[in-house]
Design an enzyme around this catalytic site. Structure first.
Site: not given
Ligand code: GLN
Length: 530
Positions: A381, A384, A507, A509
């Site tokens: 997330c 990346m 995610h 995980e």
């Molecule tokens: N802050 C980022 C977004 O809102 C990544 C969110 C996250 O890592 N869950 O896109």
């Protein structure tokens, strides 16, 4: 008719009600019963989605897009079941529903009260899972004696009257401390918590006593006498180094037999074959140690990364290696030289999800270190997004490439707000949440790892890869390996000339468990092992 098990905590918090509930769920589910699990949280937030990780650890996301308590992660990991929006509620939701009903005039002019209106709403929520399941396990958050959990305890007291003794069971998780100066264990806190519970009208049917060492028979008899419980229903729940041992320990003590007896259900065989394999490898890995650096800003609040750590441990056992995590504070802002010293023996680097600008430059630096030193990298997330920013800045030489999350006016927002997020007001439940399909490029590492091209993974984010930059990124060697089925959202990226460099917008995980570790984690650890 479904049978109900209520798990209630006494004495103090953090005794592991979630793990205890999940372990019971494991045993019953392995017997072949259709089990559903849920958690009732007494706080007033509608969900934990708006809470800081300092407060409540990780926010666990379900397939149907609910932002829930991290205990649901334990339920899923222990049972392999998928939880949903009926698996977690809070006082906030219960009161919100009651007030909505009142405004609609549904209470027909009555005075709206905690009993029966709030308690009915709670009972209604519990019943939702009863329809298609043999056994519903309901964990009640908080500790007996808390003011805010009273309506929940009152509701389950009434619930027993509605469904009957043999269709409902109260399991009490309590604490029996060992007092070093006295050289003995003390039962008083458990006695008092059980009195407190009885005061509310709930008599526990079975007590799990958290303790440092097995309680002897005399102590268990004493607890039984003072808490009005059959002595065969008092169990030691000793501290263990690995929470996945707990179902086995309960099993060896015969907790499941007493549950089946109480609920008048047949006690069937529990199949531990796959679970045992995980436990053996977890305890005595044969192929050495894998050192993983995990870089985030909540390194003193590791619950914030609960599912990530669990997923790593599942995959370490799968690869027969010991997992050693080195926590790297993203806010420390180490430079290249610091990283060389800190990460000298590191076999893999993981940057997990997160929000906000704090610690971003630290994350960008560590991704650069992974990329340039050929260290296996998994970005999740935000991880990346940071990997894409790093690549754009340092490889494509778009020096001001950034995310509009951190600088609204940045000139090259390679990560930008998703179009459907632009006009959203309010933070609660408004991200892109839950499971979405993703199509992997046939010749990608990701497709090789998943061994399929069509996958479904859970999301929780507002920002996305900005499509304007697709061609430049690809030109310089970052491959877009996963897209939403309509091709509009970039879901996964990788670097071709690198042993293992994957970033995913979702995610993974959340979908790993000891018996079936997630393929991305499995291969990440495998690459690190190499
Ligand atoms: N802050 C980022 C977004 O809102 C990544 C969110 C996250 O890592 N869950 O896109």
């Amino acid at each position: 008719m479904a049978k109900h098990i209520f798990v209630i905590g006494g004495v103090l918090s953090s005794l592991g009600k979630g793990i205890a509930s999940a372990s019971i769920g494991f045993l019953l589910q392995k017997m072949g019963y259709k089990v559903a699990m849920q958690k009732l949280d007494p706080y007033l937030n509608v969900d934990p989605g708006t809470m800081s990780p300092f407060q409540h650890g990780e926010v666990f996301v379900t397939d149907d897009g609910s932002e829930t308590d991290l205990d649901l992660g334990h339920y899923e990991r222990f049972t392999g079941l998928s939880t949903n929006r009926n698996s977690n509620t809070t006082s906030g939701v219960i009161y919100e529903n009651v007030i909505k009903n009142e405004r609609k005039g549904e209470y027909l002019g009555k005075t709206v009260q905690v009993i029966p209106h709030v308690t009915n709403e709670i009972k209604h929520f519990i019943s939702k899972l009863a329809e298609d399941n043999d056994i519903v396990i309901t964990e009640i958050g908080g500790t007996v004696g808390d003011i805010e959990s009273l309506p929940f305890l009152e509701a389950v007291r009434q619930f027993r009257l509605d469904v009957g003794y043999e269709n409902s069971m109260f399991i009490f998780l309590s604490y029996v401390p060992y007092i070093h100066t006295a050289g003995e264990v003390k039962t008083k806190p458990t006695q008092h918590s059980a009195y407190k519970l009885r005061e509310i009208g709930i008599q526990p049917d079975l007590i799990l006593c958290r303790c440092e060492q097995e309680l002897d028979e005399e102590i268990k008899q004493k607890i039984a006498l003072f808490t009005n419980v059959n002595e065969h229903d008092v169990f030691s729940a000793i501290d263990v180094s690995c929470v996945y041992e707990i179902p086995k320990i309960y099993y060896q003590h015969g907790v499941q037999s007493r549950i089946c007896k109480h609920l008048r259900i047949e006690e069937k065989e529990v199949d531990f074959i796959k679970w045992d394999k995980f436990l053996t490898n977890n305890k005595n890995p044969q192929d050495g140690t894998v050192n993983i650096a995990l870089c985030g800003k909540y390194i003193d609040h590791k619950d914030a990364y609960k599912s990530v750590v669990e997923a790593l441990s599942h995959s370490a056992a799968w690869n027969n290696v010991k997992l050693s995590i080195k926590w790297i504070d993203s806010e420390a802002n180490y430079n290249e030289q610091d990283y060389k010293e800190l990460l000298g023996n590191i076999d893999g680097i993981l940057v997990p999800g997160g929000f906000g600008i704090r610690g971003i430059s630290g994350k960008i630096n560590i991704v650069k270190y992974a990329r340039t030193n050929n260290i296996p990298f998994l970005g999740i997330c935000l991880g990346m997004q940071v990997a894409v920013i790093e690549f754009a800045q340092n490889v494509c030489k778009i020096e001001d490439a950034y995310s509009s999350e951190f600088d609204e006016n940045c000139k090259n927002p390679i990560i930008d707000l998703m179009s459907d997020q632009k006009y959203i007001n309010g933070l609660g439940g408004s991200m892109r949440l839950g499971a979405y399909p993703c199509i992997l490029k046939p010749d990608s590492l990701a497709a090789k790892i998943y061994q399929k091209e069509s996958i479904s993974e859970r999301h929780r984010h507002r920002y996305e890869f900005n499509n304007k930059y697709r061609s430049v990124i690809e030109e310089f060697g970052m491959k877009i390996s996963g897209l939403s089925p309509d091709n509009l959202l970039v879901e996964a990226v990788e670097i071709k000339d690198h042993p293992f460099f994957i970033g995913v917008q979702f995610h993974p995980e959340f979908k790993s468990n000891p018996e079936t570790p997630h393929p991305l984690f499995r291969h990440f650890i495998k690459a690190a092992k190499k």
